[in-house]
Design a protein around this motif. Sequence first.
Motif, mmCIF file in Angstrom:
data_model
loop_
_atom_site.group_PDB
_atom_site.id
_atom_site.type_symbol
_atom_site.label_atom_id
_atom_site.label_comp_id
_atom_site.label_asym_id
_atom_site.label_seq_id
_atom_site.Cartn_x
_atom_site.Cartn_y
_atom_site.Cartn_z
ATOM 1 N N LEU A 137 0.835 -1.200 0.000
ATOM 2 C CA LEU A 137 0.000 0.000 0.000
ATOM 3 C C LEU A 137 0.871 1.251 0.000
ATOM 4 N N SER A 138 0.549 2.185 -0.863
ATOM 5 C CA SER A 138 1.224 3.479 -0.895
ATOM 6 C C SER A 138 0.173 4.573 -0.918
ATOM 7 N N TRP A 139 0.431 5.621 -0.153
ATOM 8 C CA TRP A 139 -0.476 6.757 -0.103
ATOM 9 C C TRP A 139 0.292 7.970 0.395
ATOM 10 N N LEU A 150 -10.514 6.863 1.862
ATOM 11 C CA LEU A 150 -9.414 7.358 1.034
ATOM 12 C C LEU A 150 -9.039 6.276 0.031
ATOM 13 N N LYS A 151 -8.592 6.672 -1.136
ATOM 14 C CA LYS A 151 -8.146 5.725 -2.166
ATOM 15 C C LYS A 151 -6.625 5.661 -2.155
ATOM 16 N N ALA A 152 -6.095 4.456 -2.130
ATOM 17 C CA ALA A 152 -4.644 4.265 -2.119
ATOM 18 C C ALA A 152 -4.049 4.661 -3.461
ATOM 19 N N GLY A 153 -2.810 5.147 -3.429
ATOM 20 C CA GLY A 153 -2.086 5.434 -4.660
ATOM 21 C C GLY A 153 -1.739 4.155 -5.391
ATOM 22 N N SER A 154 -1.394 3.125 -4.630
ATOM 23 C CA SER A 154 -1.124 1.804 -5.194
ATOM 24 C C SER A 154 -1.248 0.775 -4.083
ATOM 25 N N GLY A 155 -1.295 -0.479 -4.467
ATOM 26 C CA GLY A 155 -1.397 -1.566 -3.504
ATOM 27 C C GLY A 155 -2.749 -2.240 -3.550
ATOM 28 N N ARG A 156 -2.893 -3.284 -2.721
ATOM 29 C CA ARG A 156 -4.135 -4.066 -2.661
ATOM 30 C C ARG A 156 -4.598 -4.178 -1.222
#
Length: 166
Positions: free
Chosen positions: A8-10, A57-63
């Motif tokens: 996860l990235s944010w 919130l929506k993550a920048g990337s990840g699952r």
Amino acid sequence: MSLRVDNLSWGHPLPGGEWRSLFRDFSLYCPQGQFVVVIGSNGSGKSTLLNLVAGTLKAGSGRIQLGERPLERLSDHARARWIGRVMQNPLEGTCPGLSVAENLRLAERRHRAGFGLKSLLGLHPSAADRRRYRSLLEQLGVPLADRKSTRLNSSHSSVSRMPSSA
């Protein structure tokens, strides 16, 4: 169900155009039945992590997966059938003009029917619902089932820890 957060990235922009990366390739696994506590100082990302898992919130990337369900791909109303959250402030996430019992009934209806007009049918709790809510709340030392939620204050925040009966 297990909860899995993979890579996860944010982050968010700061004044002046800089970027603050709060999570970078963050991973977490919580097996079914395990109790997890998230601890950290103010501003360390505890609420942000919960907002990312809940979909606020929506993550920048990840699952983010609950069991085999990829939560990040679900719409808000579809995700609400599988995951929910309770705010620190008992007035956030409630309908202020309704009693605590009516808010609990609305939450139960939303869980069973999804969002929409159908979730409002049967909003008013029956006498049996009120007895059940009163019993559950009294077990927590919070006898508020018939009180309007606008009359709650932070000393009643333990109402947010009520176990789900659904």
